[in-house]
Design a protein around this motif. Structure first.
Motif, PDB file in Angstrom:
ATOM      1  N   LEU A 310      54.642  40.405  38.624  1.00 43.98           N
ATOM      2  CA  LEU A 310      53.181  40.471  38.607  1.00 43.98           C
ATOM      3  C   LEU A 310      52.604  39.915  39.905  1.00 43.98           C
ATOM      4  CD1 LEU A 310      52.487  39.275  34.936  1.00 43.98           C
ATOM      5  CD2 LEU A 310      52.692  41.610  35.802  1.00 43.98           C
ATOM      6  N   VAL A 311      53.194  38.842  40.413  1.00 46.08           N
ATOM      7  CA  VAL A 311      52.710  38.265  41.670  1.00 46.08           C
ATOM      8  C   VAL A 311      52.927  39.233  42.823  1.00 46.08           C
ATOM      9  CG1 VAL A 311      53.011  36.367  43.307  1.00 46.08           C
ATOM     10  CG2 VAL A 311      53.093  35.906  40.853  1.00 46.08           C
ATOM     11  N   LEU A 312      54.106  39.861  42.867  1.00 42.16           N
ATOM     12  CA  LEU A 312      54.386  40.812  43.949  1.00 42.16           C
ATOM     13  C   LEU A 312      53.436  42.004  43.904  1.00 42.16           C
ATOM     14  CD1 LEU A 312      58.294  40.806  43.959  1.00 42.16           C
ATOM     15  CD2 LEU A 312      56.763  39.749  45.617  1.00 42.16           C
ATOM     16  N   SER A 313      53.250  42.559  42.702  1.00 45.71           N
ATOM     17  CA  SER A 313      52.341  43.700  42.595  1.00 45.71           C
ATOM     18  C   SER A 313      50.913  43.307  42.952  1.00 45.71           C
ATOM     19  CB  SER A 313      52.398  44.274  41.179  1.00 45.71           C
ATOM     20  OG  SER A 313      52.048  43.278  40.222  1.00 45.71           O
ATOM     21  N   ALA A 314      50.493  42.083  42.566  1.00 43.95           N
ATOM     22  CA  ALA A 314      49.149  41.625  42.927  1.00 43.95           C
ATOM     23  C   ALA A 314      49.015  41.457  44.434  1.00 43.95           C
ATOM     24  CB  ALA A 314      48.837  40.305  42.203  1.00 43.95           C
ATOM     25  N   LEU A 315      50.060  40.917  45.079  1.00 40.69           N
ATOM     26  CA  LEU A 315      50.021  40.765  46.535  1.00 40.69           C
ATOM     27  C   LEU A 315      49.979  42.127  47.228  1.00 40.69           C
ATOM     28  CD1 LEU A 315      52.565  37.852  47.088  1.00 40.69           C
ATOM     29  CD2 LEU A 315      50.082  37.755  47.319  1.00 40.69           C
ATOM     30  N   ILE A 316      50.735  43.087  46.692  1.00 44.66           N
ATOM     31  CA  ILE A 316      50.715  44.429  47.288  1.00 44.66           C
ATOM     32  C   ILE A 316      49.326  45.053  47.155  1.00 44.66           C
ATOM     33  CG2 ILE A 316      51.629  46.766  47.052  1.00 44.66           C
ATOM     34  CD1 ILE A 316      54.300  45.497  46.236  1.00 44.66           C
ATOM     35  N   ILE A 317      48.744  44.909  45.960  1.00 44.67           N
ATOM     36  CA  ILE A 317      47.396  45.458  45.747  1.00 44.67           C
ATOM     37  C   ILE A 317      46.395  44.786  46.677  1.00 44.67           C
ATOM     38  CG2 ILE A 317      45.508  45.616  44.089  1.00 44.67           C
ATOM     39  CD1 ILE A 317      47.656  45.922  41.900  1.00 44.67           C
ATOM     40  N   LEU A 318      46.468  43.464  46.768  1.00 45.76           N
ATOM     41  CA  LEU A 318      45.536  42.737  47.622  1.00 45.76           C
ATOM     42  C   LEU A 318      45.753  43.086  49.095  1.00 45.76           C
ATOM     43  CD1 LEU A 318      43.296  40.598  47.602  1.00 45.76           C
ATOM     44  CD2 LEU A 318      45.061  38.852  47.837  1.00 45.76           C
ATOM     45  N   GLY A 319      47.022  43.202  49.503  1.00 40.85           N
ATOM     46  CA  GLY A 319      47.297  43.567  50.888  1.00 40.85           C
ATOM     47  C   GLY A 319      46.796  44.962  51.231  1.00 40.85           C
ATOM     48  N   ILE A 320      47.053  45.909  50.317  1.00 42.76           N
ATOM     49  CA  ILE A 320      46.562  47.272  50.555  1.00 42.76           C
ATOM     50  C   ILE A 320      45.046  47.296  50.618  1.00 42.76           C
ATOM     51  CG2 ILE A 320      46.403  49.574  49.539  1.00 42.76           C
ATOM     52  CD1 ILE A 320      49.230  49.195  48.481  1.00 42.76           C
ATOM     53  N   PHE A 355      39.707  41.985  42.469  1.00 46.47           N
ATOM     54  CA  PHE A 355      39.600  42.080  41.008  1.00 46.47           C
ATOM     55  C   PHE A 355      40.827  42.761  40.414  1.00 46.47           C
ATOM     56  CE2 PHE A 355      35.090  41.219  41.746  1.00 46.47           C
ATOM     57  CZ  PHE A 355      34.818  40.354  40.698  1.00 46.47           C
ATOM     58  N   MET A 356      41.352  43.766  41.089  1.00 41.13           N
ATOM     59  CA  MET A 356      42.566  44.420  40.597  1.00 41.13           C
ATOM     60  C   MET A 356      43.759  43.464  40.631  1.00 41.13           C
ATOM     61  SD  MET A 356      42.208  48.215  42.315  1.00 41.13           S
ATOM     62  CE  MET A 356      43.781  48.749  41.639  1.00 41.13           C
ATOM     63  N   ALA A 357      43.839  42.632  41.679  1.00 38.37           N
ATOM     64  CA  ALA A 357      44.931  41.657  41.762  1.00 38.37           C
ATOM     65  C   ALA A 357      44.811  40.609  40.662  1.00 38.37           C
ATOM     66  CB  ALA A 357      44.927  40.985  43.135  1.00 38.37           C
ATOM     67  N   LEU A 358      43.611  40.125  40.406  1.00 37.42           N
ATOM     68  CA  LEU A 358      43.418  39.158  39.321  1.00 37.42           C
ATOM     69  C   LEU A 358      43.755  39.764  37.965  1.00 37.42           C
ATOM     70  CD1 LEU A 358      40.085  37.448  40.451  1.00 37.42           C
ATOM     71  CD2 LEU A 358      42.393  36.488  40.523  1.00 37.42           C
ATOM     72  N   ASN A 359      43.396  41.002  37.788  1.00 39.25           N
ATOM     73  CA  ASN A 359      43.731  41.681  36.543  1.00 39.25           C
ATOM     74  C   ASN A 359      45.246  41.865  36.398  1.00 39.25           C
ATOM     75  OD1 ASN A 359      42.865  43.214  34.108  1.00 39.25           O
ATOM     76  ND2 ASN A 359      43.822  44.922  35.193  1.00 39.25           N
ATOM     77  N   GLN A 360      45.919  42.148  37.530  1.00 38.10           N
ATOM     78  CA  GLN A 360      47.370  42.296  37.497  1.00 38.10           C
ATOM     79  C   GLN A 360      48.057  40.975  37.176  1.00 38.10           C
ATOM     80  OE1 GLN A 360      48.892  45.146  37.685  1.00 38.10           O
ATOM     81  NE2 GLN A 360      50.975  44.327  37.567  1.00 38.10           N
ATOM     82  N   LEU A 361      47.493  39.882  37.644  1.00 41.23           N
ATOM     83  CA  LEU A 361      48.048  38.555  37.365  1.00 41.23           C
ATOM     84  C   LEU A 361      47.747  38.087  35.952  1.00 41.23           C
ATOM     85  CD1 LEU A 361      47.184  36.695  40.705  1.00 41.23           C
ATOM     86  CD2 LEU A 361      49.434  37.431  39.937  1.00 41.23           C
ATOM     87  N   GLN A 362      46.976  38.890  35.205  1.00 40.36           N
ATOM     88  CA  GLN A 362      46.591  38.539  33.835  1.00 40.36           C
ATOM     89  C   GLN A 362      45.863  37.205  33.805  1.00 40.36           C
ATOM     90  OE1 GLN A 362      50.128  38.701  31.438  1.00 40.36           O
ATOM     91  NE2 GLN A 362      50.480  40.887  31.833  1.00 40.36           N
ATOM     92  N   PHE A 363      45.020  37.019  34.816  1.00 39.17           N
ATOM     93  CA  PHE A 363      44.265  35.779  34.947  1.00 39.17           C
ATOM     94  C   PHE A 363      42.878  35.984  34.343  1.00 39.17           C
ATOM     95  CE2 PHE A 363      41.470  32.916  37.331  1.00 39.17           C
ATOM     96  CZ  PHE A 363      42.111  31.716  37.129  1.00 39.17           C
ATOM     97  N   ALA A 364      42.717  35.493  33.105  1.00 37.30           N
ATOM     98  CA  ALA A 364      41.435  35.633  32.394  1.00 37.30           C
ATOM     99  C   ALA A 364      40.940  37.069  32.468  1.00 37.30           C
ATOM    100  CB  ALA A 364      40.406  34.659  32.960  1.00 37.30           C
ATOM    101  N   THR A 365      41.718  37.964  31.883  1.00 37.04           N
ATOM    102  CA  THR A 365      41.478  39.410  32.036  1.00 37.04           C
ATOM    103  C   THR A 365      40.078  39.808  31.596  1.00 37.04           C
ATOM    104  OG1 THR A 365      43.827  39.740  31.621  1.00 37.04           O
ATOM    105  CG2 THR A 365      42.396  41.675  31.495  1.00 37.04           C
ATOM    106  N   SER A 366      39.664  39.340  30.421  1.00 42.93           N
ATOM    107  CA  SER A 366      38.344  39.738  29.909  1.00 42.93           C
ATOM    108  C   SER A 366      37.225  39.232  30.805  1.00 42.93           C
ATOM    109  CB  SER A 366      38.166  39.197  28.485  1.00 42.93           C
ATOM    110  OG  SER A 366      38.290  37.778  28.470  1.00 42.93           O
ATOM    111  N   ILE A 367      37.355  37.994  31.312  1.00 47.73           N
ATOM    112  CA  ILE A 367      36.312  37.442  32.182  1.00 47.73           C
ATOM    113  C   ILE A 367      36.269  38.196  33.506  1.00 47.73           C
ATOM    114  CG2 ILE A 367      35.564  35.372  33.409  1.00 47.73           C
ATOM    115  CD1 ILE A 367      36.811  33.708  31.202  1.00 47.73           C
ATOM    116  N   VAL A 368      37.453  38.507  34.052  1.00 51.97           N
ATOM    117  CA  VAL A 368      37.507  39.233  35.323  1.00 51.97           C
ATOM    118  C   VAL A 368      36.891  40.627  35.184  1.00 51.97           C
ATOM    119  CG1 VAL A 368      39.070  40.253  37.018  1.00 51.97           C
ATOM    120  CG2 VAL A 368      39.466  37.930  36.199  1.00 51.97           C
ATOM    121  N   ASN A 369      37.259  41.333  34.111  1.00 58.25           N
ATOM    122  CA  ASN A 369      36.698  42.672  33.897  1.00 58.25           C
ATOM    123  C   ASN A 369      35.183  42.622  33.707  1.00 58.25           C
ATOM    124  OD1 ASN A 369      39.244  43.794  34.061  1.00 58.25           O
ATOM    125  ND2 ASN A 369      39.603  43.699  31.860  1.00 58.25           N
TER     126      ASN A 369
END
Length: 420
Positions: A310-320, A355-369
């Motif tokens: 999840l961290v790697l995918s979030a970093l990739i999303i954030l980097g892109i 926001f996509m990276a935070l959602n990927q990290l499952q960090f307070a998903t409902s609040i982020v959305n």
């Protein structure tokens, strides 16, 4: 009258019968005082004349010669009272106070019976400390000869840092650490044997159990350290190799718009290589924790490995998002000549990627959305109000400029005619 005379005579006879015992107790008391005083004076003068105070200061027991003399006086005073305790059971027994003398006599018997075990344990510890210090000095000098710090710096540093020659204090740092580790490893079984020699199960059994557990864990710790060192070396090698391969493919050319859009010094190949280094290092760290066979560390390692994708995918999303948004914003600004439109597009993509990276990290998903929806709605309403009410003239002029530019490009294409 006869009864009084008989009682007086009986008491007088009892006194004369007890008088030798009393005189013997007094003589023994005087002898105890003489012996205790002589021992006290002999210890004080003998130790001071032998230079025992300087040894105490040299060993770090005392800080000055005055404190050393005070310590010697205290030691002599302790021996003075011990001599009195040795004579005290005999004096009390002569006076017929066996109930008081017996516990003191039993205490001395127990102490004398325990004394051989105590001396044997002290000898074992003294020999063990000597052997441990010898092995420590051997390992220390061997580590200095092999220049262990140079190899450690190669594992923990990169680039020009590895070529610097460490100073004398830096060279001895890892050597001291290795020497102290070997010192403790050698001393643990010796202390265990010394405690078992004392035959005090209530004290020695828990301590020996803890020392045995530590001693049993030492091989696992050594294996974990070796595994960690090898893993870090492999991770640095793979990361450096990948960085060089990506640099040779020209991947850094993809970031030209990012470099041109600001003061960012962007090296995409190096970032990817360092990310791979960190990922491989994390895997080896988790495996080293598993080697220690500690449930808490194993659970932490499993959680880290499970969360790593999840961290790697979030970093990739954030980097892109950051790279793509910056590059696309720079391209739009350069193509249209409108820097404001490029900046708006860049930050929209960056915020979206966050926001996509935070959602990927499952960090307070409902609040982020919910926050993303609110921000997007607020921006839409603000944009509509700004251009619908206050920015109509600006929007009209911008659309007119865009229409003229498109018409101009179309006319220039028609004038050139078809190409063969």
């Amino acid at each position: 009258m006869n009864n009084v005379t008989e009682s007086f005579n009986s008491g007088l006879h009892s006194f004369f019968d007890f008088l030798p015992t009393l005189l013997g107790a007094i003589l023994l008391l005087i002898l105890a005082w003489i012996v205790a005083t002589l021992v006290k004076k002999a210890v004080q003068k003998g130790l001071k004349a032998a230079g025992f105070g300087r040894l105490l200061t040299k060993w770090g027991v005392t800080n000055s010669q005055e404190q050393a003399d005070t310590t010697i006086d205290s030691l002599a005073q302790v021996l003075y009272f011990l001599i009195w305790l040795l004579f005290l059971p005999g004096i009390l027994s002569m006076l017929g106070l066996d109930a008081v003398a017996q516990p003191i006599s039993n205490m001395f018997d127990s102490a004398l019976n325990f004394l051989p075990n105590l001396l044997a344990a002290a000898v074992i510890v003294a020999v063990g400390v000597f052997v441990a210090r010898f092995v420590k000095n051997l390992v220390y000098n061997l580590a200095l000869t092999l220049n262990v710090d140079k190899w450690v710096s190669k594992l923990t540093s990169s680039g020009s840092e590895t070529t610097a020659t460490p100073s004398a204090s830096q060279k001895s740092t890892m050597a001291k650490v290795l020497g102290n580790i070997v010192y403790v490893v050698v001393l643990i079984p010796i202390v265990t044997i010394a405690l078992e020699t004392l035959n005090i199960d209530s004290i020695s059994r828990p301590i020996v159990g803890v020392l045995n557990q530590v001693l049993a864990a030492i091989p696992n710790i050594i294996v974990a350290v070796i595994l960690l060192a090898v893993g870090i070396a492999i991770a640095k090698f793979v990361g450096s190799l990948l960085t060089d391969l990506l640099s040779s493919t020209g991947i850094n050319g993809l970031t030209k718009y990012v470099k041109n859009s600001g003061n960012m010094n962007f090296d995409l190949a190096k970032i990817i290589g360092q990310t791979v280094t960190v990922v491989i290092s994390v895997f080896f760290v988790v495996e080293a924790l598993n080697v220690l066979n500690l449930e808490v560390l194993n659970a932490i390692g499993a959680a880290v490995i499970a969360y790593l994708p999840l961290v790697l995918s979030a970093l990739i999303i954030l980097g892109i998002g950051v790279v793509g948004g910056t590059a696309l914003g720079g391209f739009i600004s350069k193509s249209t000549g409108n820097k404001f439109a490029g900046e708006i597009l860049k930050y929209i993509l960056i915020v979206l990627s966050v926001f996509m990276a935070l959602n990927q990290l499952q960090f307070a998903t409902s609040i982020v959305n919910l926050a993303f929806i609110l921000i997007l709605g607020a921006l839409s309403i603000a944009f509509a109000i700004a251009f619908g009410v206050g920015g109509r003239d600006f929007a009209k002029s911008q659309l007119a400029k865009l229409d003229k530019k498109m018409e101009k490009e179309s006319n220039s294409t028609d004038d050139q005619g078809p190409t063969l």
